[in-house]
Design an enzyme around this catalytic site. Structure first.
Site, PDB file in Angstrom:
ATOM      1  CG  ASP A 317      -0.448  -0.449   2.656  1.00  0.00           C
ATOM      2  OD1 ASP A 317       0.733  -1.210   2.627  1.00  0.00           O
ATOM      3  OD2 ASP A 317      -0.736  -0.196   3.592  1.00  0.00           O
ATOM      4  CD  GLU A 501       7.653   1.515   6.394  1.00  0.00           C
ATOM      5  OE1 GLU A 501       6.745   0.788   6.281  1.00  0.00           O
ATOM      6  OE2 GLU A 501       8.049   2.587   6.473  1.00  0.00           O
TER       7      GLU A 501
END
Length: 579
Positions: A317, A501
Site C-alpha cells: 500500500d 523500514e
C-alpha cells in the site's frame, strides 16, 4: 469454513443511537447501516464507535498522522462522549482539541532508544529485540488494540501493534538470534487470532479486523517446526481455518464469478485476490481516502474505498501495480486483480496443510491438499505467466488477461517452488536486467511516488527473491541481491545508527521515501532479513557481524555500484497522491 461467531443483539445499540439524535444514521450509507445490522460480537473500530466525532477530528487534521486518533483510547463510554460532543460542538468557544484531550488518552510517544556506542550491525539488532517486544494480554474496554495472550515483536515507529506478514520476516531474525521463545509466542498469538476471529487480521487493532494480509502463517509454522517437531500437527486446526477463510464461497462460484477473496476464471481455475469486508475510508488513513475519493468523482466512493483497503490487505500500500494510471491513486483497482504473490503463498499453505495432515496421520487429507496445490500450480502457470514478457505477473479480471508489468512479486512462484524450471530462468534474467540495482532489488520499474514502487526496496522482497533464486540454481544472482541490499543497510547504519523500514536501492546508504507517512525506524522485518542474509553471505561457520567491503567470492575491488549491470531506467510518472 470458519466457525460462526455468536451474534449480539444490536437493538440496544440502535436505541441508544436513536436517543442521541440519530448521529450515526445521519452520516451512514445504506451499506454502512447493513453492516451495522449484521454486527457481530467483535469490537467496533473507532470510526464506527465515534461517528461524527471521529469525522470531525480527522477532518480538522488535529494530528499529523491520522493513525494517532485511531489509536486513542476513550476515557469513558464512547456513546457518552459522543453525546457530550453533540451538545457542546455548537457552543461558543468550543475547542475540539481540548475536548479530545479531556476525553481520550492519546498514544504515548515511546522513549527514544539510544543504542550503546560502538555496536556492530549484529549487536545492534540483537539489542533491539527486547526494545521492540510488547506484552498486551489485556486492553481497555474501548481500546482499538486487541489483546494477545503472549508477547510479540512490533515493527517499530508508528507501528505500535503486531502486523501479520511483517512478523514472519521478523521471526527469521529471531531464529538467527536463537530467540525461539519469541517465535513460539508469536505463532501462538496468530493461532489465537484465527480461533477468535476466523482469520489473522492485518494487525491487532479493531480497525484491522475486516481484512487480512499476505498469508504467511504456514511459513511461520514451518519455521517453528525446525525447532519443535510437533508444530505442524499442533497448528493443523488453525491452518485449516485460515485456508477456509481465504476460500470462503468457492464451492458456489460459477466460471467468471468472484466472492470476497476467491475468484473462478472462465477456464475454471480457482484463484484468490485481496479483499476487505468494509467499503469505507480506512480508519487509520481516513482523510487520505476521503480526499482520494473526492478527487475521483467519476467512480463510486465505496468502490475506491474497497480497492484502497484491499491494497492495504496486499501489504503493497500503495503501488502502480494496482493502478490503471500510476499518476492517480484514484485509479486503483486492487479487487479486479489476481495477484501472483498471493496465489503462490496459498499454494504454500496447501502444501503445508498436506504435510501437517501427514504428520497427523490423515493420509486422505494430505492427498486432498496436495491435489488442491497441484490445481493451483497449474492455474498459476496457465494464467499468471506472461509469455510475451517472460515473467510471472498479475491477472486483470476486467481485461481477462495477464498484465505486462514486471514487479518483485514475479519471484514468488520461485520462492514456493511452484515455477517451471525454464520459466524460473527467464524470471532470473528479467530480474538481473530490470530490477537489480546498486542497493538491492527494486519493487517495480515504475517511479510513481508511491512507496511500493521504484526506487524503493523492501527487506521481505529481497529475501523472497534471494531464496527463490537459490531454489532454482541462481545462486550468483541471489548472492548479488543479498550483498547489495546488505551493503545498503550497512551504509545507512554507519551514517545514522539505525535500520529503517525501506531503502532507496538506486544507490546505497539512503532510506526510502514516498507513501502516506514518513520513513519509520526499527525495523522488525529489516532486522530479521539482515541477520538471515548476514549468515547466508558469510556462512554460519564463519559468521560476520557486519557486511564485508567486498562480496565474498567476488573480485576484491568490486563494489555494489561497480557491480550493477546496465538496466532499463525506471519509468517515471508524476507522484501519485490522494490529491
Amino acid at each position: 469454513m470458519t466457525t460462526p461467531v455468536l451474534r449480539r443483539s444490536t437493538s440496544l445499540l440502535f436505541a441508544v443511537q436513536l436517543a442521541l439524535g440519530g448521529a450515526f444514521f445521519m452520516l451512514s450509507t445504506p451499506t454502512a447501516l447493513a453492516q451495522e445490522a449484521q454486527a457481530q460480537s467483535q469490537p467496533q473500530p473507532p470510526d464506527v464507535l465515534l461517528g461524527p466525532l471521529f469525522t470531525a477530528v480527522q477532518s480538522a487534521k488535529l494530528f499529523p498522522d491520522q493513525k494517532t486518533f485511531a489509536d486513542a483510547v476513550p476515557k469513558s463510554d464512547p456513546l457518552m462522549i459522543l453525546a457530550d460532543y453533540r451538545m457542546q460542538r455548537n457552543q461558543s468557544g468550543f475547542d475540539l482539541r481540548h475536548f479530545v484531550n479531556v476525553n481520550f488518552t492519546l498514544p504515548a510517544e515511546g522513549e527514544k532508544y539510544v543504542p550503546p556506542e560502538g555496536q556492530n550491525l549484529r549487536e545492534h539488532i540483537d539489542g533491539l529485540w527486547p526494545v521492540l517486544t510488547r506484552t498486551t494480554d489485556t486492553a481497555g474496554k474501548w481500546d482499538s488494540l486487541l489483546p494477545l495472550p503472549e508477547s510479540y515483536v512490533v515493527p517499530g515507529g508508528r507501528f505500535r501493534e503486531i502486523y501479520y506478514w511483517d512478523s514472519y520476516f521478523t521471526m527469521l531474525g529471531l531464529a538467527e538470534s536463537g530467540r525461539w521463545d519469541n517465535i513460539e509466542d508469536m505463532v501462538a498469538n496468530f493461532a489465537h487470532e484465527i480461533d477468535a476471529w476466523g482469520h489473522i487480521p492485518n494487525g491487532n487493532r479493531s480497525y484491522y479486523l475486516s481484512r487480512s494480509q499476505p498469508p504467511f502463517f504456514s511459513f511461520m509454522v514451518e519455521l517453528l517446526a525446525t525447532h519443535d517437531k510437533d508444530a505442524l500437527k499442533t497448528y493443523l486446526p488453525q491452518l485449516k481455518k485460515e485456508y477456509a477463510y481465504w476460500m470462503e464461497g468457492s464451492d458456489a462460484l460459477a466460471p467468471g464469478e468472484a466472492h470476497k477473496r476467491v475468484v473462478k476464471l472462465k477456464d475454471g481455475s480457482l484463484l484468490n485476490r485481496y479483499w476487505d469486508d468494509r467499503d469505507t475510508p480506512r480508519t487509520e488513513s481516513w482523510l487520505d481516502d476521503v480526499t482520494t475519493a473526492k478527487n475521483n468523482p467519476d467512480r463510486p466512493a465505496t468502490e475506491i474505498y474497497r480497492d484502497l483497503r484491499a491494497g492495504a490487505a496486499s501489504g503493497w500500500d500503495f503501488s502502480s501495480r494496482w493502478m490503471d494510471n500510476p499518476q492517480q491513486l484514484g485509479s486503483i483497482h486492487t479487487t479486479h486483480i489476481v495477484p501472483v504473490d498471493l496465489n503462490a503463498l496459498l499454494y504454500q499453505l496447501e502444501k503445508t496443510l498436506a504435510s501437517a495432515s501427514t504428520a497427523a496421520g490423515d493420509s486422505a487429507g494430505a492427498a486432498r491438499y496436495n491435489a488442491l496445490a497441484n490445481d493451483r500450480q497449474r492455474a498459476i502457470e496457465a494464467n499468471l505467466w506472461n509469455d510475451k514478457q517472460g515473467w510471472y505477473a498479475d491477472y486483470d479480471l476486467r481485461k481477462q488477461a495477464v498484465r505486462d508489468q514486471l514487479t518483485a512479486a514475479a519471484l514468488y512462484p520461485l520462492y514456493v517452488k511452484a515455477a517451471a524450471r525454464d520459466r524460473a530462468d527467464k524470471v532470473a534474467a528479467a530480474t538481473r536486467a530490470q530490477l537489480l540495482k546498486a542497493g538491492g532489488l527494486a519493487t517495480t520499474t515504475v517511479n510513481s511516488g508511491q512507496q511500493w514502487d521504484a526506487p524503493n526496496g523492501w527487506a521481505p522482497l529481497q529475501w523472497v527473491a534471494t531464496e527463490g533464486l537459490i531454489n532454482y540454481g541462481q545462486k550468483d544472482l541471489a548472492m548479488d541481491v543479498t550483498w547489495r541490499f546488505l551493503t545498503n543497510v550497512q551504509h545507512t547504519y554507519n551514517r545514522e545508527h539505525k535500520l529503517v523500514e525501506k531503502y532507496d536501492i538506486s544507490s546505497t546508504g539512503t532510506g526510502g521515501g514516498g507513501g502516506e507517512y514518513p520513513l519509520q525506524d526499527g525495523f522488525g522485518w529489516t532486522n530479521g532479513v539482515t541477520l538471515k542474509m548476514l549468515d547466508l553471505l558469510c556462512g554460519k561457520e564463519t559468521p560476520c557481524d557486519e557486511v564485508p567491503e567486498t562480496r565474498p567470492g567476488s573480485t576484491p575491488s568490486t563494489t555494489p555500484a561497480q557491480a550493477a549491470q546496465p538496466a532499463a531506467q525506471p519509468q517515471t510518472a508524476a507522484p501519485a497522491s490522494a490529491q
